[in-house]
Design an enzyme around this catalytic site. Sequence first.
Site, PDB file in Angstrom:
ATOM      1  N   HIS A 445       0.838  -1.187   0.000  1.00 57.10           N
ATOM      2  CA  HIS A 445       0.000   0.000   0.000  1.00 57.10           C
ATOM      3  C   HIS A 445       0.880   1.247   0.000  1.00 57.10           C
ATOM      4  O   HIS A 445       2.017   1.229   0.471  1.00 57.10           O
ATOM      5  CB  HIS A 445      -0.913   0.027   1.233  1.00 57.10           C
ATOM      6  CG  HIS A 445      -2.045  -0.925   1.149  1.00 57.10           C
ATOM      7  ND1 HIS A 445      -1.924  -2.254   1.459  1.00 57.10           N
ATOM      8  CD2 HIS A 445      -3.334  -0.757   0.766  1.00 57.10           C
ATOM      9  CE1 HIS A 445      -3.085  -2.861   1.282  1.00 57.10           C
ATOM     10  NE2 HIS A 445      -3.962  -1.980   0.866  1.00 57.10           N
ATOM     11  N   THR A 498      13.801  -9.010   1.293  1.00 58.96           N
ATOM     12  CA  THR A 498      13.429  -7.691   0.770  1.00 58.96           C
ATOM     13  C   THR A 498      14.011  -7.416  -0.610  1.00 58.96           C
ATOM     14  O   THR A 498      13.625  -6.443  -1.250  1.00 58.96           O
ATOM     15  CB  THR A 498      13.906  -6.596   1.726  1.00 58.96           C
ATOM     16  OG1 THR A 498      15.334  -6.672   1.850  1.00 58.96           O
ATOM     17  CG2 THR A 498      13.266  -6.765   3.100  1.00 58.96           C
ATOM     18  N   LYS A 499      14.970  -8.251  -1.070  1.00 59.18           N
ATOM     19  CA  LYS A 499      15.579  -8.040  -2.391  1.00 59.18           C
ATOM     20  C   LYS A 499      15.901  -9.377  -3.028  1.00 59.18           C
ATOM     21  O   LYS A 499      15.831 -10.423  -2.384  1.00 59.18           O
ATOM     22  CB  LYS A 499      16.829  -7.177  -2.264  1.00 59.18           C
ATOM     23  CG  LYS A 499      17.916  -7.749  -1.388  1.00 59.18           C
ATOM     24  CD  LYS A 499      19.089  -6.792  -1.271  1.00 59.18           C
ATOM     25  CE  LYS A 499      20.191  -7.353  -0.386  1.00 59.18           C
ATOM     26  NZ  LYS A 499      21.342  -6.407  -0.263  1.00 59.18           N
TER      27      LYS A 499
END
Length: 519
Positions: A445, A498-499
């Site tokens: 979001h 996260t990557k």
Amino acid sequence: MIIESPLLVENPLVSVIILAYNHEKYIVESINSILSQNCSFEFEFIIAEDCGTDNTKEICIEYQKKYPQKIKLYIQDTNKGLFQNYHDALSLCRGKYIAQCGGDDYWIDNSKLQKQVDFLESNLEYVLIHTGFCIRYPDKLVEYKKNEYDTSFEALLQENIIGALTCCFLRTIYFKYNNEIKPLDKKWLMEDYPFWLWIASNYKIKFIPDVTSVYRIVNNSISHPTNNIQSSLFELNKLQIREFFAIRENKLDIIKNDLGIEYVKILQKFYGRSYFKKTSLLSEKIKKYNKKIGFINRIKLWGIKNYCTHFLTKNVIGIILKLRYLQINEMRAFYNFIKQIYNQYRYSKINDLRNKFPSAHISDKISVSFENIDQISIGNHTSIADFTNITIQNDPLNSLKNSFLQIGDHTYIGEFNNIRAGGGKIIIGTNCLISQHITIVASNHGIDKNLPICKQQWCINNNNVIIKDDVWIGANSVILPGVTINEGAVIGAGSIVTKDVPSYAIVAGNPAKILKYRK
């Protein structure tokens, strides 16, 4: 860990066990009451400490050092729970007979063991003997009395009147019970009541009216939780035990009506708290034991389905329960109807998947939500285990409908996973292992401070999650949007990814970092 001395009695006739967990306020009184027994025979004393957080363990260690000829101390490495601790303690017993006491209870008759063993040795047709007892409330001591102490199976099925702290029973009987019933596998919350029911269905039980023990009421214990929901869960478990043995012994008619009423009472406490799995179970029981239908046909005309089911279950039921003029059978019918609608919707989705992907193994206990079955693809011989939640949802604030989930062949999706393809694609390759309690999300979001979070649109760029072939994701990991996990990678348990992860890399941590590569 077992602490015992070479001085421990060699051939005990009786083994006495205490189950101890956070009982530092009471354990001294309990231990002393057992050590004060006057017996013409030798007995051993086993204390099973379940890795509590107070000083109970230290107190028990001091007593073992002081009475090495009597006490064997068993200390769990981790908290195992009441049932496992009870089973472990019994497995250490060497006596012909076993007596037991809670770490917060105590005996008040110094000849308790002598009386019970004398009877069992003289009356071989009996395998268990119990006595009268008192109940210690915070402000008073009351003798527990019944007009009749009938310990037949039929009577015990109605009510458990046997105080576990008063019992003495033949040791071999427990292991017959354990092999036949396998209580540990059933996740029961009570260690004693199912055992008594099994004994009563196979052997003879003796009651003597002497008051020998004191049962202490301790708030927020397993059997007396202060939390209303926990209390209801305990009562629900007790009903399930009664039902199990009633069906097993073909005695269901004895308690059938009581079961229906009690299930309704517990159901009332669950509604409004999102206990969907428990309320579904209760609704099935209510239907089974109360088949009368009231105004159900009129309700069917409403045509309630899909999301309306959730609203009714969580909100309207709570209001209806307060309308005293509704008769109990009408409420039961209404609960059953709501449950049928909810399950019809849920199972229809699962059946759609099974029909389209027949070689996949899809549990009927998963939760799945999608607008179009074309938004999901499941490979051959792929498994999706119990309680996994799959949601494929398009952002209602964006016209772009690109949400999609693809799972390759021979991949395993474990229990309690949360896979949410919202505003993006999740692609999982072949021969992958997705462990338990893992979250994979393909949506984020916005966080503009000028707009409430609940009104933020999804970010529609770089949302896809791609997990290539031969990947292992450890339990409790989180895979965030925009991540690609390349072929052969391993994600350590509890990682936040996260990557992108290179091929055959082993990563772990928060955020996940490369530790080494597979060789």
